[in-house]
Every structure is written in C-alpha cells, then in structure tokens.
Write an enzyme that holds these catalytic residues in place. Sequence first.
Site, PDB file in Angstrom:
ATOM      1  N   SER A 141      17.447  20.794 -28.361  1.00 39.51           N
ATOM      2  CA  SER A 141      17.384  21.949 -29.251  1.00 39.51           C
ATOM      3  C   SER A 141      17.598  21.413 -30.650  1.00 39.51           C
ATOM      4  CB  SER A 141      18.508  22.938 -28.909  1.00 39.51           C
ATOM      5  OG  SER A 141      18.740  23.772 -30.032  1.00 39.51           O
TER       6      SER A 141
ATOM      7  N   ASP B 225      14.645  27.215 -30.866  1.00 42.93           N
ATOM      8  CA  ASP B 225      15.472  28.424 -30.773  1.00 42.93           C
ATOM      9  C   ASP B 225      15.159  29.396 -31.906  1.00 42.93           C
ATOM     10  OD1 ASP B 225      17.282  28.010 -28.479  1.00 42.93           O
ATOM     11  OD2 ASP B 225      17.886  26.223 -29.595  1.00 42.93           O
TER      12      ASP B 225
ATOM     13  N   HIS C 229      12.415  29.621 -27.339  1.00 47.35           N
ATOM     14  CA  HIS C 229      13.438  30.479 -26.742  1.00 47.35           C
ATOM     15  C   HIS C 229      13.646  31.630 -27.724  1.00 47.35           C
ATOM     16  CE1 HIS C 229      18.047  30.718 -25.638  1.00 47.35           C
ATOM     17  NE2 HIS C 229      17.404  31.842 -25.376  1.00 47.35           N
TER      18      HIS C 229
ATOM     19  N   MET D 141      15.213  34.695 -29.205  1.00 44.71           N
ATOM     20  CA  MET D 141      16.403  35.535 -29.240  1.00 44.71           C
ATOM     21  C   MET D 141      16.152  36.576 -30.325  1.00 44.71           C
ATOM     22  SD  MET D 141      19.042  32.364 -28.756  1.00 44.71           S
ATOM     23  CE  MET D 141      17.775  31.168 -29.238  1.00 44.71           C
TER      24      MET D 141
ATOM     25  N   MET E 216      21.692  30.783 -19.456  1.00 41.88           N
ATOM     26  CA  MET E 216      22.515  30.462 -20.638  1.00 41.88           C
ATOM     27  C   MET E 216      23.930  30.125 -20.177  1.00 41.88           C
ATOM     28  SD  MET E 216      20.565  30.582 -23.219  1.00 41.88           S
ATOM     29  CE  MET E 216      21.815  30.180 -24.448  1.00 41.88           C
TER      30      MET E 216
ATOM     31  N   ASP F 207      21.068  26.023 -20.729  1.00 41.75           N
ATOM     32  CA  ASP F 207      21.115  25.879 -22.186  1.00 41.75           C
ATOM     33  C   ASP F 207      22.498  26.242 -22.702  1.00 41.75           C
ATOM     34  OD1 ASP F 207      20.564  25.828 -24.907  1.00 41.75           O
ATOM     35  OD2 ASP F 207      19.147  27.508 -24.861  1.00 41.75           O
TER      36      ASP F 207
HETATM   37  C1  DX5 Z   1      21.901  28.766 -28.696  1.00 42.08           C
HETATM   38  C2  DX5 Z   1      20.688  28.019 -28.280  1.00 42.08           C
HETATM   39  C3  DX5 Z   1      20.907  26.664 -27.701  1.00 42.08           C
HETATM   40  C4  DX5 Z   1      21.882  25.795 -28.431  1.00 42.08           C
HETATM   41  C5  DX5 Z   1      22.122  24.507 -27.735  1.00 42.08           C
HETATM   42  O1  DX5 Z   1      21.685  30.125 -28.743  1.00 42.08           O
HETATM   43  O2  DX5 Z   1      19.897  28.729 -27.377  1.00 42.08           O
HETATM   44  O3  DX5 Z   1      19.650  26.036 -27.472  1.00 42.08           O
HETATM   45  O4  DX5 Z   1      21.545  25.613 -29.754  1.00 42.08           O
HETATM   46  O5  DX5 Z   1      23.023  23.756 -28.478  1.00 42.08           O
HETATM   47  P1  DX5 Z   1      24.259  22.979 -27.835  1.00 42.08           P
HETATM   48  O6  DX5 Z   1      23.690  21.972 -26.899  1.00 42.08           O
HETATM   49  O7  DX5 Z   1      24.917  22.379 -29.021  1.00 42.08           O
HETATM   50  O8  DX5 Z   1      25.084  24.007 -27.131  1.00 42.08           O
HETATM   51 ZN    ZN Z   2      18.022  27.734 -26.615  1.00 42.13          ZN
END
Ligand code: DX5
Ligand code: ZN
Length: 226
Positions: free
Chosen positions: A6, A33, A68, A70, A139, A181
């Site tokens: 990510s 993301d 992804h 959101m 998640m 994730d």
């Molecule tokens: C958060 C994202 C993730 C996140 C992963 O909402 O979906 O992809 O950034 O980062 P780490 O590995 O640092 O948790």
């Molecule tokens: Zn993500």
Amino acid sequence: MEITPSILTADFCRLGETIDAAIDSGIGWLHMDVMDGNWVVNRTITFGPALIKSVRERVGPEVFIDCHLMITNAEETWEQYADAGVDMVIAHIEAVDDFTKLIRSLNTVGVQVGCVLNPDTPAEEIIPLLQDLDLVLVMSIVPGKGGQQFMPEVEGKVREFRTAIDAQIATGGRATKLMIDGGVKDHNAAMIAEWGIDIAVVGSGLINDSGSIKENLESITKSLEM
Ligand code: DX5
Ligand code: ZN
C-alpha cells in the site's frame, strides 16, 4: 503468500521512485487506497483516478493494480477507476447498496471484483457473493490510515472464508483469492499465511520501516520460510 504494497504512507512527492523500488524488488501487484474525505471514520482524503492513471502509465500493463475504494459512491464512480486502468476494484460491502449490480457492471468492462469487509462485519455478509468474486479482502484494522496495530481477532473470519473458498474450489467453482489489509509486518506474516491468506497488503511495514523496501520485503519473505 504474496505481498502487495500500500503506497498510502509513501512520500507522495517521490511516489514514482517508491513504486519503482517496489517493482525492482520483485513485487508485481500494487494496492491503491482511495479515500474520499467522507467514508472513513477519520475523514481522510488520499487520491483518486488521476493519480492511479499516472501510476498505470509508469508501471506499464504487466503490474497488477487494485484500487481499494473507501468511498461513499463506488456504485456511481467505479467507471472512473476502470478507465484509469485498474485490474481490480475492491469495494466495501458496508458502502454499497447493491453489490451484485456492481459486480455485473465491472464484469461488463472486464475489471476484476473484490469485496472488502471491516473488522466488525461478519463473514456471512459476503459468503453469498463468494462465487462471483475474484477476491475477498479482510480488514485487520479500522480503515482510514496506515501504521495501525494488527487486530488478531479477525482470525476466525479469515478461517471461515478459507474454508468456504476451499469448498467452492473443490466443487469446481472460482478460486476466489483471500487478502488481508492492515498492520501486517514481518512478525505476524507467517501466522497470517498459516490462516490461509493468499495476499497480504503491507504499507508501513514495507515503506516506513527502517530498511529499504527491498530489505523489508526480504525480512517478511524470510519470516515466511521459517
Ligand atoms: C488503510 C488501508 C491500508 C493501510 C495499510 O485504510 O486500507 O491499505 O494503509 O497500511 P499498514 O500496512 O501500515 O497497516
Ligand atoms: Zn487498503
């Protein structure tokens, strides 16, 4: 278990170099993301289709890109991500009213479909869709930012999906991929692989930990071999 970075916690002024470093380390899948300043609890804005399009142009057609989403309106805006060149759209079950319709729309343009669920959403919400999904994303943090603590309580849900996907494959159905994730690092990667995860998203564990992306990836890969 495959690793996908990510880029959320990268220095966006040096994004191209960071992505090049990931690809040079042997990574063939990028996780992008997208947050719209509305859907995640901390109201973060990250980036949208324009940046994804630039990344696609930089990496060429060989690298797999998922987005992804959101965001509140994936049902109305999915086409922008398809046009930006993603291989797969991953949308939240909690944010989409008619997921079957979204699957059908993405199928018509040949974009793969993933469905993601938050830590407190039960697997049952997605199981009925499983046969039509290319990927399920669990998640292991509350979405909104990188660098959070991994939530081990998602283990039961991961194992539930693993069992359901294996049963689906055994009866000639689709080999839906299982992804996780949030909070994945070298110290928990082997445990997650044992749960049956196919692909782990790693953000801060690759990009912000002390070593280079290559070194951090090697340390995760090594932890999987032990
Ligand atoms: C958060 C994202 C993730 C996140 C992963 O909402 O979906 O992809 O950034 O980062 P780490 O590995 O640092 O948790
Ligand atoms: Zn993500």
